[in-house]
Design an enzyme around this catalytic site. Structure first.
Site, PDB file in Angstrom:
ATOM      1  N   HIS A  95     -41.660  25.318  -2.216  1.00  0.00           N
ATOM      2  CA  HIS A  95     -42.183  23.975  -1.953  1.00  0.00           C
ATOM      3  C   HIS A  95     -41.894  23.035  -3.119  1.00  0.00           C
ATOM      4  O   HIS A  95     -41.356  21.933  -2.932  1.00  0.00           O
ATOM      5  CB  HIS A  95     -43.686  24.060  -1.698  1.00  0.00           C
ATOM      6  CG  HIS A  95     -44.336  22.741  -1.463  1.00  0.00           C
ATOM      7  ND1 HIS A  95     -44.595  22.244  -0.198  1.00  0.00           N
ATOM      8  CD2 HIS A  95     -44.791  21.784  -2.336  1.00  0.00           C
ATOM      9  CE1 HIS A  95     -45.158  21.050  -0.304  1.00  0.00           C
ATOM     10  NE2 HIS A  95     -45.301  20.760  -1.591  1.00  0.00           N
ATOM     11  N   GLU A  96     -42.246  23.465  -4.325  1.00  0.00           N
ATOM     12  CA  GLU A  96     -42.114  22.574  -5.476  1.00  0.00           C
ATOM     13  C   GLU A  96     -40.651  22.326  -5.842  1.00  0.00           C
ATOM     14  O   GLU A  96     -40.307  21.241  -6.313  1.00  0.00           O
ATOM     15  CB  GLU A  96     -42.882  23.140  -6.674  1.00  0.00           C
ATOM     16  CG  GLU A  96     -44.376  23.334  -6.435  1.00  0.00           C
ATOM     17  CD  GLU A  96     -45.100  22.068  -6.017  1.00  0.00           C
ATOM     18  OE1 GLU A  96     -44.610  20.964  -6.309  1.00  0.00           O
ATOM     19  OE2 GLU A  96     -46.166  22.187  -5.368  1.00  0.00           O
ATOM     20  N   HIS A 155     -39.522  19.377  -4.029  1.00  0.00           N
ATOM     21  CA  HIS A 155     -39.838  18.120  -4.709  1.00  0.00           C
ATOM     22  C   HIS A 155     -38.829  17.832  -5.818  1.00  0.00           C
ATOM     23  O   HIS A 155     -38.384  16.688  -5.984  1.00  0.00           O
ATOM     24  CB  HIS A 155     -41.238  18.181  -5.309  1.00  0.00           C
ATOM     25  CG  HIS A 155     -42.340  18.095  -4.296  1.00  0.00           C
ATOM     26  ND1 HIS A 155     -42.257  17.309  -3.161  1.00  0.00           N
ATOM     27  CD2 HIS A 155     -43.570  18.685  -4.262  1.00  0.00           C
ATOM     28  CE1 HIS A 155     -43.380  17.423  -2.467  1.00  0.00           C
ATOM     29  NE2 HIS A 155     -44.190  18.252  -3.106  1.00  0.00           N
ATOM     30  N   HIS A 171     -43.428  15.426   1.334  1.00  0.00           N
ATOM     31  CA  HIS A 171     -44.133  16.356   2.209  1.00  0.00           C
ATOM     32  C   HIS A 171     -43.721  16.157   3.655  1.00  0.00           C
ATOM     33  O   HIS A 171     -43.532  15.034   4.118  1.00  0.00           O
ATOM     34  CB  HIS A 171     -45.641  16.184   2.072  1.00  0.00           C
ATOM     35  CG  HIS A 171     -46.192  16.810   0.837  1.00  0.00           C
ATOM     36  ND1 HIS A 171     -47.460  16.561   0.368  1.00  0.00           N
ATOM     37  CD2 HIS A 171     -45.633  17.684  -0.042  1.00  0.00           C
ATOM     38  CE1 HIS A 171     -47.652  17.253  -0.748  1.00  0.00           C
ATOM     39  NE2 HIS A 171     -46.560  17.936  -1.006  1.00  0.00           N
TER      40      HIS A 171
END
Length: 311
Positions: A267-268, A271, A277
């Site tokens: 997930h990170e 980013h 998101h």
């Protein structure tokens, strides 16, 4: 996500251009105070929200000011610059708060009533990424770069054209047992994106992407909050920082009371590459996660990356 001057400029540009809503020291202390309302049945920093079940417009209940800070931090509310709000610190459920809750409910595909029902609060107290769900403080569930599910940072920051290989490094006290799952997370992004490649830097200082554990106020303006609550955050290109909250429980693989570090790393890293998101609950870029839950990169995540960088 050099010289002292270029690093400083990068930090300033990120803080003022990428609009990551960060807690001021006052806001953080207020949320810690609200945490005490939770009578210790839920250790999460968000646990105080459960005491607000059933609240609706017109109510005045202790803890609503903390809810306003929560919604502000995650992109649904902007009391700081709204001239229509006379006292944003007041525990009063006004029209602005109702609209923000409806926006939150619409984002998570809940019944958008503006009332703090069980389903809404159950979603709000889930552990989550510290990055906002929405890139603007608007009540609509649409944003400037909204597409079916995936989203980007404001102004769509990305790594420069031709910068397709990124190096990563770990902080000096990074647990060695967590290096392999994070290395796998980078490999998964490389394989599925067919755009980026990654390798470990010879020194952490020279890495494009810097990964570490941290606690509470750790100097980047995005304060962690102890066990539960916000568990990690990654910054937009070309910042390159990825931080895990050291006070959360981490594991390699599934565990009923710990977070799968590989899933959170996936997930990170998204980013770090420029993705915001997703509203697709199965996407690795979905903003919340439960202990023991694992995810893989989905077509929605890949479509987002290809929309940002091209095929």
């Amino acid at each position: 996500m050099v010289s002292i001057l270029s690093f400083s400029f990068s930090c300033i540009f990120f803080l003022f251009s990428f609009v990551l809503p960060l807690f001021s020291s006052f806001q953080y202390s207020q949320l810690q105070e609200n945490k005490l309302l939770d009578n210790t049945t839920n250790p999460s920093p968000f646990g105080f929200l459960k005491n607000l079940k059933g609240c609706q417009k017109g109510d005045k209940v202790k803890g609503l000011s903390g809810l306003k800070l929560y919604l502000s931090h995650f992109g649904y509310l902007n009391y700081q610059t709204n001239s229509n709000v006379t006292n944003p610190k007041e525990d009063y459920f006004d029209e602005e708060l109702e609209a923000a809750i409806k926006s939150y409910q619409a984002y998570y595909r809940l019944n958008a009533t503006g009332v703090l029902d069980e389903a809404t609060l159950s979603m709000m107290v889930l552990p989550r990424c510290g990055f906002p769900d929405k890139e603007t403080h608007r009540h609509s569930d649409q944003t400037l770069y909204n597409v079916p599910h995936y989203r980007f940072f404001p102004n769509r920051p990305k790594w420069p054209n031709g910068k397709r290989h990124l190096t990563y490094g770990f902080g000096s006290r990074f647990p060695t047992r967590f290096v392999p799952p994070i290395t796998r997370a980078f490999s998964r992004w490389a394989t599925t994106s067919q755009y980026f490649t990654f390798s470990r830097a010879t020194t952490p200082q020279s890495a494009d992407l810097k990964i570490s554990f941290a606690r509470y106020d750790h100097g980047d303006g995005a304060t962690f909050d102890g066990p539960g609550g916000v568990m990690a955050h990654g910054f937009a290109p070309n910042d390159g920082r990825l931080h895990f909250d050291a006070d959360d429980h981490w594991a390699v693989g599934g565990s009923s009371n710990a977070f799968d570090i590989e899933t959170v790393a996936l997930h990170e890293i998204g980013h770090l590459l420029g993705l915001g998101h997703s509203q697709y609950p199965n996407a690795v870029m979905y903003g919340t996660i439960s202990p023991g839950e694992s995810r893989v990169i989905t077509l929605d995540d890949i479509r987002g990356l290809r929309a940002l960088y091209g095929s």
